[in-house]
Design an enzyme around this catalytic site. Structure first.
Site, short mmCIF file in Angstrom:
data_model
loop_
_atom_site.label_atom_id
_atom_site.label_comp_id
_atom_site.label_asym_id
_atom_site.label_seq_id
_atom_site.Cartn_x
_atom_site.Cartn_y
_atom_site.Cartn_z
N GLU A 9 0.79 -1.20 0.19
CA GLU A 9 0.08 0.01 -0.12
C GLU A 9 0.85 1.32 -0.03
O GLU A 9 1.11 1.77 1.03
CB GLU A 9 -0.86 -0.15 1.28
CG GLU A 9 -1.98 1.27 1.25
CD GLU A 9 -2.89 1.44 2.45
OE1 GLU A 9 -2.76 0.66 3.34
OE2 GLU A 9 -3.69 2.22 2.44
N LYS A 62 -2.21 -2.15 -3.17
CA LYS A 62 -3.28 -1.28 -2.40
C LYS A 62 -3.09 0.11 -2.83
O LYS A 62 -2.37 0.75 -1.89
CB LYS A 62 -3.58 -1.56 -1.03
CG LYS A 62 -4.44 -0.79 -0.28
CD LYS A 62 -5.02 -1.29 0.97
CE LYS A 62 -5.78 -0.30 1.74
NZ LYS A 62 -6.51 -0.94 2.77
N GLY A 113 -10.49 8.68 2.53
CA GLY A 113 -11.20 9.83 3.15
C GLY A 113 -12.11 10.65 1.98
O GLY A 113 -12.84 11.52 2.34
N ARG A 120 -12.54 3.82 5.82
CA ARG A 120 -13.71 4.52 6.01
C ARG A 120 -14.86 4.55 5.19
O ARG A 120 -16.03 4.85 5.59
CB ARG A 120 -13.30 5.94 6.00
CG ARG A 120 -12.25 6.68 7.12
CD ARG A 120 -11.31 7.60 7.01
NE ARG A 120 -10.18 7.27 6.21
CZ ARG A 120 -9.20 8.04 5.76
NH1 ARG A 120 -9.24 9.28 6.12
NH2 ARG A 120 -8.34 7.55 4.93
P1 13P Z 1 -9.24 4.14 3.97
O1 13P Z 1 -10.14 3.36 2.93
O2 13P Z 1 -10.24 4.69 5.15
O3 13P Z 1 -8.42 5.06 3.26
O4 13P Z 1 -8.41 3.03 4.73
C1 13P Z 1 -7.64 2.05 3.95
C2 13P Z 1 -6.44 1.70 4.76
O5 13P Z 1 -6.26 0.33 5.39
C3 13P Z 1 -5.36 2.60 5.04
O6 13P Z 1 -4.26 1.95 5.42
#
Ligand code: 13P
Length: 347
Positions: A177, A219, A263, A294
């Site tokens: 990610e 990701k 977000g 989120r």
């Molecule tokens: P969000 O979808 O809230 O961005 O979170 C994804 C996530 O796992 C951040 O590390």
């Protein structure tokens, strides 16, 4: 490296019509979100909230994998079952966040590097024993005046690659990610340039560290204008920019891309993923799915407020966002799904 095991995990995670649920907020992040909703910030309340999520009726219709946190992976539901066994019973693959958070990068004011490589091999082995089959590591890149720097991108890409190699060695699928944050007033074009540079560097480093691209999931962020940018581009413009950027940078050997929501307003996260699948799906080498925190959890958390009597309504909201995300993964999300509050069961 047990490629049969890794492939089995990837196939399950990328099941058609399903995606990942990130419920791996670290204690400080979880507490921050609780505080915003007037919820007490204790271990027991965090446990109750995670139990609410995992016992949402019908969750496994839309969710293929759930990312847990070190505290959560060790916790039990009220009925004495571990969260891991609840996930296994539902056919949801258990995953774990293994990074130790983004810290100030020495010599690079305003930039961060994610820590957690020290002792990672031993931690991965323990998580495997507990039942985790995939892991996540998040790097954050900020767009601002004269940033991101090449040094910051390189340091984060290197750590992501070292982490991914260690995961594969432990028969855990790495979810890689690199998040370019949407904070700021930068344009979609600036986000495109930065995301392109970051992904190029990440795949360079993954190759340097001999990560098998077939056995990982990327990701990433979507290519978006900053949250404070005056020009907010259309859903289709975001879909087009994101796909153009990825076709240039993400090798076809990667089986799947699972977007973070970052977000964004949750309806937009669904609509943008939907537009990518609708417009491009048949022409892409990788599956396009979600790994939202989120954009799936936020409405549920706001309804729950830590109160028992709100649990069912919160689960209904969670179910709804999971359903909308699943429809977007299929390119079938639309206003009637967004407005349909059907819930399969009452508790
Ligand atoms: P969000 O979808 O809230 O961005 O979170 C994804 C996530 O796992 C951040 O590390």
């Amino acid at each position: 490296m047990n490629t049969i095991e890794l492939k089995k995990t990837i196939t399950a995670l990328l099941t058609e019509g399903k995606g990942l649920l990130a419920m791996d907020e670290s204690n400080p992040t979880c507490n921050k979100r609780f505080a915003q909703n007037g919820i007490p910030q204790t271990e027991e309340v965090r446990r109750a909230y995670r139990e609410l999520i995992l016992t949402t009726p019908g969750l496994n219709d839309f969710i293929s994998g759930a990312i847990l946190y070190d505290e959560t992976i060790r916790q039990l539901a009220d009925n004495g079952k571990t969260f891991i066994s609840i996930l296994n019973d539902l056919g949801i693959v258990p995953g774990i966040k293994v990074d130790m958070g983004a810290k100030e990068l020495a010599g690079y004011p305003g930039e961060k590097v994610t820590e957690g490589l020290d002792g990672l091999e031993a931690r991965l082995n323990e998580y495997v024993r507990l039942g985790a089959r995939f892991a996540k590591w998040r790097a954050v890149i900020t767009i601002g005046e004269n940033i991101p720097s090449r040094g910051c991108i390189q340091a984060n890409a290197h750590a992501l690659a070292r982490y991914a190699a260690l995961c594969q060695q432990a028969d855990i699928v790495p979810v890689v990610e690199p998040e370019v944050l949407m904070d700021g007033d930068h344009s979609l074009e600036q986000c495109f340039e930065v995301t392109q540079e970051v992904l190029r560097m990440v795949f360079n480093q993954l190759n340097e560290q001999r990560v098998a691209l077939e056995y990982m999931i990327l990701k990433p962020n979507m290519v978006l204008p900053g949250i404070n940018c005056l020009k907010q581009d259309s859903i289709n413009a975001v879909a087009d920019a994101t796909i153009t950027c990825f076709l240039r940078t993400v090798p076809a050997a990667v089986p799947g891309i699972a977007f973070l929501s970052g977000g964004q307003p949750y309806e937009l996260a669904s609509a943008r993923l939907n537009a990518m699948n609708l417009r491009y799906r048949s022409r892409l080498p990788w599956a396009l799915t979600f790994s939202f925190s989120r954009a799936i959890q936020q409405p549920a958390l706001e309804i729950w407020k830590g109160q028992k009597e709100n649990k069912s309504a919160a689960q209904q909201a969670l179910y709804h966002r999971a359903r909308c995300s699943s429809a977007a993964r299929l390119g079938e999300y639309n206003a009637s799904i967004e407005n349909d509050a059907t819930f399969p069961l009452t508790l």
